[in-house]
Scaffold this active site. Structure first.
Site, PDB file in Angstrom:
ATOM      1  N   GLY A 294       0.786  -1.231   0.000  1.00 60.27           N
ATOM      2  CA  GLY A 294       0.000   0.000   0.000  1.00 60.27           C
ATOM      3  C   GLY A 294       0.811   1.269   0.000  1.00 60.27           C
ATOM      4  O   GLY A 294       0.256   2.360   0.161  1.00 60.27           O
ATOM      5  N   GLN A 295       2.122   1.176  -0.213  1.00 59.36           N
ATOM      6  CA  GLN A 295       2.935   2.387  -0.244  1.00 59.36           C
ATOM      7  C   GLN A 295       2.602   3.192  -1.488  1.00 59.36           C
ATOM      8  O   GLN A 295       2.565   2.652  -2.608  1.00 59.36           O
ATOM      9  CB  GLN A 295       4.423   2.034  -0.229  1.00 59.36           C
ATOM     10  N   VAL A 297       3.760   6.844  -1.711  1.00 62.57           N
ATOM     11  CA  VAL A 297       4.870   7.763  -1.914  1.00 62.57           C
ATOM     12  C   VAL A 297       6.145   6.983  -1.648  1.00 62.57           C
ATOM     13  O   VAL A 297       6.362   6.519  -0.527  1.00 62.57           O
ATOM     14  CB  VAL A 297       4.778   8.984  -0.970  1.00 62.57           C
ATOM     15  N   HIS A 301       8.585   6.401   4.987  1.00 62.85           N
ATOM     16  CA  HIS A 301       8.132   7.284   6.056  1.00 62.85           C
ATOM     17  C   HIS A 301       7.333   6.499   7.093  1.00 62.85           C
ATOM     18  O   HIS A 301       6.678   5.510   6.773  1.00 62.85           O
ATOM     19  CB  HIS A 301       7.282   8.431   5.498  1.00 62.85           C
ATOM     20  N   HIS A 303       4.269   6.429   9.873  1.00 62.84           N
ATOM     21  CA  HIS A 303       2.989   7.027  10.249  1.00 62.84           C
ATOM     22  C   HIS A 303       2.856   6.976  11.771  1.00 62.84           C
ATOM     23  O   HIS A 303       3.125   5.946  12.387  1.00 62.84           O
ATOM     24  CB  HIS A 303       1.818   6.247   9.640  1.00 62.84           C
TER      25      HIS A 303
END
Length: 322
Positions: A294-295, A297, A301, A303
């Site tokens: 589901g990445q 970008v 990073h 969340h």
């Protein structure tokens, strides 16, 4: 001109300081009646060397302190980072002096039997590097650690042998790199990793990446290797993101220092969210790695998603159901 006026004028008007060394040496000489050995002066200088204090703080916490705690000799207060000798208040002055003398004897006997071997690991890994060569190494590193990037004015840098002396490494310039005390201590004297290109990779940048092109107003807080911001499309109120500065698609490709920097800001994000909203009573923290996960970008990073009582009908399973 009297000695007092000469020294007073030098200290006030003529001394140019790049470090604390000059006044510390003068003070040591004054306190010694005008004369001190190099070893005495070195002790005075070392008392201001934070990196040496950090080294022995780690030795205290992770080695000797742990051994004495496990043997029921001391206790440790983690909040105060202090130790207490069990039963010390029950000792008489005579008993205390007798035990101090016994400690001295144990140290003297140990050193008499082993000479300088207890400090051999420090000499093998650090060694003596001539001043000019040391300066060249630090200058080439722009006076920053070649692994974590911390500058020399915040943490003392050491010249490290990439291939340690204990493994046959030489003092050749090509075998030397600049590491801060912490990174050098972690590397140890049998690790031959060359970190000189690592710090340069922290500047990797992709102009097409929205996280590389962040505006300064979007950054809530930052450190050398990571940034904290609020998610533009929050899952819940005050949903935060922690992003490494280096453009890297997968967080699994980050170095240890980058992971530490990100986790530091994860803690910061939690504290900021709690200060903003007392109803936040839980957190989902994680990351999506890869298209199948589901990445969206492809600049890795974290969340940091605050949760509230009743925000879903059944919170069982946590991040599995998020």
């Amino acid at each position: 001109m009297s000695a007092f006026r000469t020294l007073h004028d030098y200290l006030l008007h003529r001394m140019r300081m790049s470090h604390v060394y000059q006044p510390v040496m003068i003070q040591a000489l004054l306190e010694g009646g005008g004369e001190r050995t190099e070893r005495d002066i070195a002790r005075a200088l070392m008392s201001f060397d934070v990196s040496q204090l950090e080294y022995y703080e780690l030795r205290t916490r992770n080695m000797v302190g742990r051994v004495l705690r496990n043997n029921g000799i001391v206790t440790r207060d983690p909040a105060a980072r202090s130790y207490e000798l069990i039963g010390a208040s029950d000792l008489s002055d005579h008993e205390r002096e007798a035990l101090i003398e016994l400690c001295r004897q144990k140290v003297e006997t140990f050193l008499a039997e082993r000479g300088d071997k207890p400090w051999h690991h420090r000499r093998q890994s650090d060694g003596y590097i001539p001043g000019t060569l040391r300066y060249d190494v630090l200058k080439a590193a722009r006076f920053r650690c070649e692994l974590c990037g911390i500058p020399a004015d915040e943490k003392a840098l050491e010249v490290d042998h990439i291939v340690p002396r204990i493994k046959g490494g030489t003092d050749d310039r090509a075998n030397l790199q600049a590491l801060c005390y912490s990174c050098n201590a972690t590397k140890r004297d049998r690790d031959d990793t060359d970190f000189r290109a690592v710090r340069e990779s922290y500047a990797e940048y992709d102009a097409a990446c929205p996280f590389c092109a962040l505006g300064e107003r979007e950054v809530v807080e930052e450190n050398r290797l990571a940034r904290l911001l609020w998610d533009r499309y929050p899952v819940t109120r005050h949903h935060a993101l922690v992003i490494p500065r280096r453009h890297v698609a997968s967080l699994f490709d980050l170095g240890r220092s980058e992971h530490n920097a990100c986790l530091e800001l994860v803690h910061t994000a939690r504290a900021r969210i709690l200060a903003l909203d007392a109803t936040a009573s839980g957190f989902n923290v994680g990351f999506n790695d890869g298209l199948a996960a589901g990445q969206t970008v492809f600049h890795g990073h974290f969340h940091v998603i605050p949760r509230r009582e009743g925000d879903v009908s059944d919170a069982m399973g946590g991040i599995r159901n998020l």
